[in-house]
Write an enzyme that holds these catalytic residues in place. Structure first.
Site, PDB file in Angstrom:
ATOM      1  N   TYR A   1      48.739 -13.288  77.295  1.00 58.71           N
ATOM      2  CA  TYR A   1      49.211 -14.014  76.402  1.00 58.71           C
ATOM      3  C   TYR A   1      50.378 -14.862  76.735  1.00 58.71           C
ATOM      4  O   TYR A   1      51.106 -14.329  77.586  1.00 58.71           O
ATOM      5  CB  TYR A   1      49.385 -13.637  74.988  1.00 58.71           C
ATOM      6  CG  TYR A   1      47.842 -13.593  74.363  1.00 58.71           C
ATOM      7  CD1 TYR A   1      47.398 -14.427  73.560  1.00 58.71           C
ATOM      8  CD2 TYR A   1      46.929 -12.397  74.779  1.00 58.71           C
ATOM      9  CE1 TYR A   1      45.964 -14.457  72.945  1.00 58.71           C
ATOM     10  CE2 TYR A   1      45.535 -12.301  74.161  1.00 58.71           C
ATOM     11  CZ  TYR A   1      45.252 -13.431  73.275  1.00 58.71           C
ATOM     12  OH  TYR A   1      43.809 -13.305  72.864  1.00 58.71           O
TER      13      TYR A   1
ATOM     14  N   ASN B   1      59.262 -18.528  74.436  1.00 59.25           N
ATOM     15  CA  ASN B   1      58.974 -17.097  74.652  1.00 59.25           C
ATOM     16  C   ASN B   1      58.257 -16.816  76.112  1.00 59.25           C
ATOM     17  O   ASN B   1      58.333 -15.814  76.659  1.00 59.25           O
ATOM     18  CB  ASN B   1      58.192 -16.402  73.556  1.00 59.25           C
ATOM     19  CG  ASN B   1      59.439 -15.891  72.223  1.00 59.25           C
ATOM     20  OD1 ASN B   1      60.255 -15.908  72.666  1.00 59.25           O
ATOM     21  ND2 ASN B   1      58.848 -16.144  71.222  1.00 59.25           N
TER      22      ASN B   1
ATOM     23  N   TYR C   1      42.395 -21.271  71.056  1.00 62.56           N
ATOM     24  CA  TYR C   1      43.831 -21.638  71.424  1.00 62.56           C
ATOM     25  C   TYR C   1      43.698 -22.963  72.358  1.00 62.56           C
ATOM     26  O   TYR C   1      44.685 -23.614  72.650  1.00 62.56           O
ATOM     27  CB  TYR C   1      44.623 -20.741  72.151  1.00 62.56           C
ATOM     28  CG  TYR C   1      45.117 -19.540  71.414  1.00 62.56           C
ATOM     29  CD1 TYR C   1      46.007 -19.500  70.137  1.00 62.56           C
ATOM     30  CD2 TYR C   1      44.295 -18.279  71.564  1.00 62.56           C
ATOM     31  CE1 TYR C   1      46.123 -18.529  69.434  1.00 62.56           C
ATOM     32  CE2 TYR C   1      44.793 -17.307  70.969  1.00 62.56           C
ATOM     33  CZ  TYR C   1      45.699 -17.320  69.709  1.00 62.56           C
ATOM     34  OH  TYR C   1      45.713 -16.341  68.871  1.00 62.56           O
TER      35      TYR C   1
ATOM     36  N   HIS D   1      50.556 -25.307  71.951  1.00 65.29           N
ATOM     37  CA  HIS D   1      51.324 -24.458  72.859  1.00 65.29           C
ATOM     38  C   HIS D   1      50.490 -24.174  74.090  1.00 65.29           C
ATOM     39  O   HIS D   1      50.989 -23.664  75.100  1.00 65.29           O
ATOM     40  CB  HIS D   1      51.168 -23.052  72.101  1.00 65.29           C
ATOM     41  CG  HIS D   1      52.640 -22.103  72.164  1.00 65.29           C
ATOM     42  ND1 HIS D   1      53.762 -22.740  72.619  1.00 65.29           N
ATOM     43  CD2 HIS D   1      52.722 -20.866  72.062  1.00 65.29           C
ATOM     44  CE1 HIS D   1      54.436 -21.322  72.549  1.00 65.29           C
ATOM     45  NE2 HIS D   1      53.770 -20.517  72.464  1.00 65.29           N
TER      46      HIS D   1
ATOM     47  N   ASN E   1      53.393 -14.834  75.834  1.00 66.40           N
ATOM     48  CA  ASN E   1      54.821 -14.158  75.905  1.00 66.40           C
ATOM     49  C   ASN E   1      54.765 -13.434  77.036  1.00 66.40           C
ATOM     50  O   ASN E   1      55.772 -12.499  77.171  1.00 66.40           O
ATOM     51  CB  ASN E   1      55.154 -13.562  74.551  1.00 66.40           C
ATOM     52  CG  ASN E   1      55.083 -14.624  73.626  1.00 66.40           C
ATOM     53  OD1 ASN E   1      55.032 -15.795  73.637  1.00 66.40           O
ATOM     54  ND2 ASN E   1      55.273 -14.009  72.243  1.00 66.40           N
TER      55      ASN E   1
END
Length: 176
Positions: free
Chosen positions: A65, A113, A14, A19, A67
């Protein structure tokens, strides 16, 4: 003491995704305005302690993570007794064009989120957030768009506002 939290997801997969622009912004700050820092791994986060001028600042990259970021943020706020007025959250925003940004003093999650989880955990919308535009590609799913690594050209495009955002963050740090 100020708390600046960059939102993102942990792990190499990631690292350079849209994001993770909050993590990228923290890295940019650590490499440009911070000369001496101490890193602590605590509360499922990397916490970089640094003096910026006469202010102690915690730059945080939660390793939960995206969220679930709110749990780490709440623990850090409580441990260091930081008031909400001294919290700034950095996040991506698909509704802003690439390279644009928006500073909000309070408000909702806007469908994000990570912000939603912070609002839920803190039980308030009254914290500052700096949203960094990543735009949106309607030709692919939102998840794929946000979680697929970006090429160097796209990275330069989304990071073009980092020097200006850095100045906004410096002003936040110096605001007593």
């Amino acid at each position: 003491m100020k708390l600046i939290v960059g939102l993102g997801n942990p792990g190499q997969n990631y690292q350079f995704t849209l994001h993770n622009i909050g993590f990228m912004m923290i890295d940019y700050l650590l490499n440009t305005i911070i000369t001496d820092k101490k890193i602590v791994k605590k509360h499922n986060s990397y916490i970089y302690k640094a003096n910026v001028g006469s202010n102690l600042v915690l730059f945080v990259k939660p390793q939960t993570y995206m969220n679930s970021s709110g749990h780490a943020v709440k623990k850090i706020l409580n441990e260091y007794k930081i008031i909400l007025n001294d919290l700034l959250v950095l996040s991506d925003d698909i509704y802003l064009p690439e390279g644009n940004y928006k500073l909000k003093l309070k408000g909702g999650h806007g469908g994000h989120n990570g912000l939603r989880n912070i609002i839920d955990c803190l039980q308030t919308k009254k914290f500052k957030r700096l949203k960094i535009g990543v735009s949106q590609d309607h030709n692919i799913s939102l998840e794929d768009y946000l979680l697929t690594p970006i090429d160097d050209k796209k990275k330069l495009m989304v990071q073009k506002s980092f020097p200006i955002i850095s100045n906004i963050i410096k002003n936040f740090i110096q605001d007593c």
